[in-house]
Design a protein around this motif. Structure first.
Motif, PDB file in Angstrom:
ATOM      1  N   ILE A   1       0.852  -1.187   0.000  1.00  0.00           N
ATOM      2  CA  ILE A   1       0.000   0.000   0.000  1.00  0.00           C
ATOM      3  C   ILE A   1       0.884   1.232   0.000  1.00  0.00           C
ATOM      4  N   THR A   2       0.744   2.058  -1.017  1.00  0.00           N
ATOM      5  CA  THR A   2       1.554   3.264  -1.096  1.00  0.00           C
ATOM      6  C   THR A   2       0.684   4.505  -0.988  1.00  0.00           C
ATOM      7  N   SER A   3       1.267   5.581  -0.558  1.00  0.00           N
ATOM      8  CA  SER A   3       0.513   6.808  -0.310  1.00  0.00           C
ATOM      9  C   SER A   3       0.160   7.525  -1.607  1.00  0.00           C
ATOM     10  N   GLY A   4      -1.049   8.060  -1.641  1.00  0.00           N
ATOM     11  CA  GLY A   4      -1.480   8.886  -2.768  1.00  0.00           C
ATOM     12  C   GLY A   4      -1.295  10.369  -2.496  1.00  0.00           C
ATOM     13  N   ARG A   5      -0.345  10.716  -1.616  1.00  0.00           N
ATOM     14  CA  ARG A   5      -0.224  12.114  -1.191  1.00  0.00           C
ATOM     15  C   ARG A   5       0.138  13.042  -2.348  1.00  0.00           C
ATOM     16  N   ARG A   6       0.938  12.559  -3.308  1.00  0.00           N
ATOM     17  CA  ARG A   6       1.271  13.428  -4.441  1.00  0.00           C
ATOM     18  C   ARG A   6       0.014  13.773  -5.236  1.00  0.00           C
ATOM     19  N   TRP A   7      -0.840  12.788  -5.480  1.00  0.00           N
ATOM     20  CA  TRP A   7      -2.083  13.040  -6.211  1.00  0.00           C
ATOM     21  C   TRP A   7      -3.004  13.960  -5.411  1.00  0.00           C
ATOM     22  N   ASP A   8      -3.050  13.738  -4.085  1.00  0.00           N
ATOM     23  CA  ASP A   8      -3.916  14.555  -3.238  1.00  0.00           C
ATOM     24  C   ASP A   8      -3.429  16.002  -3.149  1.00  0.00           C
ATOM     25  N   GLU A   9      -2.124  16.179  -3.023  1.00  0.00           N
ATOM     26  CA  GLU A   9      -1.583  17.511  -2.781  1.00  0.00           C
ATOM     27  C   GLU A   9      -1.419  18.327  -4.060  1.00  0.00           C
ATOM     28  N   GLN A  10      -1.085  17.676  -5.154  1.00  0.00           N
ATOM     29  CA  GLN A  10      -0.764  18.404  -6.380  1.00  0.00           C
ATOM     30  C   GLN A  10      -1.822  18.282  -7.464  1.00  0.00           C
ATOM     31  N   GLY A  11      -2.902  17.580  -7.158  1.00  0.00           N
ATOM     32  CA  GLY A  11      -3.989  17.443  -8.120  1.00  0.00           C
ATOM     33  C   GLY A  11      -3.919  16.121  -8.854  1.00  0.00           C
ATOM     34  N   PHE A  12      -5.056  15.456  -8.947  1.00  0.00           N
ATOM     35  CA  PHE A  12      -5.089  14.110  -9.516  1.00  0.00           C
ATOM     36  C   PHE A  12      -4.678  14.107 -10.984  1.00  0.00           C
ATOM     37  N   TRP A  13      -5.371  14.876 -11.818  1.00  0.00           N
ATOM     38  CA  TRP A  13      -5.118  14.826 -13.255  1.00  0.00           C
ATOM     39  C   TRP A  13      -3.759  15.418 -13.597  1.00  0.00           C
ATOM     40  N   ARG A  14      -3.361  16.438 -12.871  1.00  0.00           N
ATOM     41  CA  ARG A  14      -2.040  17.028 -13.111  1.00  0.00           C
ATOM     42  C   ARG A  14      -0.941  16.000 -12.839  1.00  0.00           C
ATOM     43  N   THR A  15      -1.087  15.241 -11.746  1.00  0.00           N
ATOM     44  CA  THR A  15      -0.083  14.247 -11.392  1.00  0.00           C
ATOM     45  C   THR A  15      -0.080  13.088 -12.372  1.00  0.00           C
ATOM     46  N   VAL A  16      -1.260  12.630 -12.763  1.00  0.00           N
ATOM     47  CA  VAL A  16      -1.337  11.553 -13.762  1.00  0.00           C
ATOM     48  C   VAL A  16      -0.640  11.983 -15.053  1.00  0.00           C
ATOM     49  N   GLY A  17      -0.956  13.187 -15.505  1.00  0.00           N
ATOM     50  CA  GLY A  17      -0.349  13.685 -16.734  1.00  0.00           C
ATOM     51  C   GLY A  17       1.158  13.805 -16.623  1.00  0.00           C
ATOM     52  N   LEU A  18       1.632  14.297 -15.475  1.00  0.00           N
ATOM     53  CA  LEU A  18       3.064  14.460 -15.270  1.00  0.00           C
ATOM     54  C   LEU A  18       3.778  13.114 -15.306  1.00  0.00           C
ATOM     55  N   MET A  19       3.244  12.131 -14.595  1.00  0.00           N
ATOM     56  CA  MET A  19       3.898  10.829 -14.512  1.00  0.00           C
ATOM     57  C   MET A  19       4.006  10.153 -15.880  1.00  0.00           C
ATOM     58  N   TRP A  20       2.914  10.168 -16.628  1.00  0.00           N
ATOM     59  CA  TRP A  20       2.944   9.532 -17.943  1.00  0.00           C
ATOM     60  C   TRP A  20       3.835  10.305 -18.903  1.00  0.00           C
ATOM     61  N   SER A  21       3.831  11.636 -18.790  1.00  0.00           N
ATOM     62  CA  SER A  21       4.684  12.455 -19.642  1.00  0.00           C
ATOM     63  C   SER A  21       6.157  12.168 -19.382  1.00  0.00           C
ATOM     64  N   LEU A  22       6.536  12.070 -18.113  1.00  0.00           N
ATOM     65  CA  LEU A  22       7.926  11.794 -17.777  1.00  0.00           C
ATOM     66  C   LEU A  22       8.380  10.452 -18.335  1.00  0.00           C
ATOM     67  N   ARG A  23       7.534   9.449 -18.194  1.00  0.00           N
ATOM     68  CA  ARG A  23       7.911   8.123 -18.688  1.00  0.00           C
ATOM     69  C   ARG A  23       7.992   8.100 -20.216  1.00  0.00           C
ATOM     70  N   TRP A  24       7.063   8.760 -20.861  1.00  0.00           N
ATOM     71  CA  TRP A  24       7.078   8.830 -22.317  1.00  0.00           C
ATOM     72  C   TRP A  24       8.345   9.533 -22.823  1.00  0.00           C
ATOM     73  N   ARG A  25       8.673  10.654 -22.195  1.00  0.00           N
ATOM     74  CA  ARG A  25       9.845  11.418 -22.620  1.00  0.00           C
ATOM     75  C   ARG A  25      11.142  10.665 -22.328  1.00  0.00           C
ATOM     76  N   TYR A  26      11.181   9.952 -21.203  1.00  0.00           N
ATOM     77  CA  TYR A  26      12.370   9.154 -20.907  1.00  0.00           C
ATOM     78  C   TYR A  26      12.548   8.051 -21.950  1.00  0.00           C
ATOM     79  N   TRP A  27      11.451   7.411 -22.332  1.00  0.00           N
ATOM     80  CA  TRP A  27      11.488   6.374 -23.362  1.00  0.00           C
ATOM     81  C   TRP A  27      11.961   6.957 -24.686  1.00  0.00           C
ATOM     82  N   ARG A  28      11.623   8.228 -24.934  1.00  0.00           N
ATOM     83  CA  ARG A  28      12.042   8.879 -26.175  1.00  0.00           C
ATOM     84  C   ARG A  28      13.482   9.392 -26.122  1.00  0.00           C
ATOM     85  N   GLY A  29      14.125   9.257 -24.955  1.00  0.00           N
ATOM     86  CA  GLY A  29      15.537   9.604 -24.888  1.00  0.00           C
ATOM     87  C   GLY A  29      15.881  10.876 -24.139  1.00  0.00           C
ATOM     88  N   VAL A  30      14.899  11.556 -23.530  1.00  0.00           N
ATOM     89  CA  VAL A  30      15.188  12.742 -22.734  1.00  0.00           C
ATOM     90  C   VAL A  30      15.934  12.312 -21.475  1.00  0.00           C
TER      91      VAL A  30
END
Length: 226
Positions: free
Chosen positions: A186-215
């Motif tokens: 069980i892990t904490s959802g504090r990042r989603w709670d504190e920084q906004g659910f959709w903003r955090t989801v978008g950030l996480m997927w964006s970071l992984r996508w960009r890392y896969w692309r070589g950033v």
């Protein structure tokens, strides 16, 4: 004899540590070594941990560096890397002890449940688990583990400030397929709670996508903390 070493990288986690370390004493009593690696806390983290762990270490700030510091000092043949805001269920504890007595080197992670206010966090956790099972890439929230021989074979966590879990997974995959333990942590959802659910989801997927692309991780970490 040390069955396994549980390595916990922390920085200013005084609010999390009492509950976390109290829960881990059961595993400590069964032969698991607890190693806490502090990355420059300015709160009471070190004082709270001092009597509750077997080794209390310090290192430069950054999970990769802190986890490597803990792994290099570990006495156990099996290494479990636990975030301060992640808790083990009884089923996960039992599975950890089962793994710790296995003579066959392996690596992998656990399924995760995210605990927080937003009603869609269960969906985020489900997608995280499915993505990890499909790609063979583990994340730090999922209680990554590996036999010390495999850790040594890939040279430990890479010297980078972000995506160290993704990178070491890619290297370990070349050695063998990961274990996908269905027992939940069980892990904490504090990042989603504190920084906004959709903003955090978008950030996480964006970071992984960009890392896969070589950033580079050095560039991504600036966006992560901004």
């Amino acid at each position: 004899m040390v069955a396994a070493s549980i390595i916990i990288p922390v920085r200013n986690e005084a609010r999390q540590l009492p509950e976390l370390l109290a829960g881990l004493q059961r595993l400590r009593n069964q032969g698991c070594e607890l190693i806490l690696v502090d990355g420059g806390s300015t709160d009471a983290s070190l004082d709270l941990a001092r009597e509750q762990v077997d080794q209390l270490l310090t290192s430069p700030r950054g999970r990769a560096w802190q986890m490597n510091t803990g792994a290099q000092a570990a006495q156990g043949e099996w290494l479990f890397f636990l975030h301060a805001d992640t808790r083990l269920t009884p089923a996960a504890e039992a599975r950890l002890m089962q793994l710790a007595t296995s003579p066959t080197p392996a690596w992998g992670r656990f399924d995760v449940v995210i605990q927080g206010r937003h009603p869609l966090l269960f969906l985020v956790a489900g997608l995280m688990n499915a993505r990890s099972r499909l790609t063979g890439i583990a994340t730090g929230d999922q209680l990554m583990f590996m036999h010390s021989s495999l850790y040594q074979a890939v040279g430990g966590f890479p010297d980078q400030p972000l995506m160290e879990d993704v990178e070491i997974s890619k290297r370990l995959k070349k050695l063998r397929k990961p274990l996908s333990c269905q027992e939940k942590v069980i892990t904490s959802g504090r990042r989603w709670d504190e920084q906004g659910f959709w903003r955090t989801v978008g950030l996480m997927w964006s970071l992984r996508w960009r890392y896969w692309r070589g950033v580079s991780a050095q560039q991504l970490v600036k966006d992560y903390y901004s």
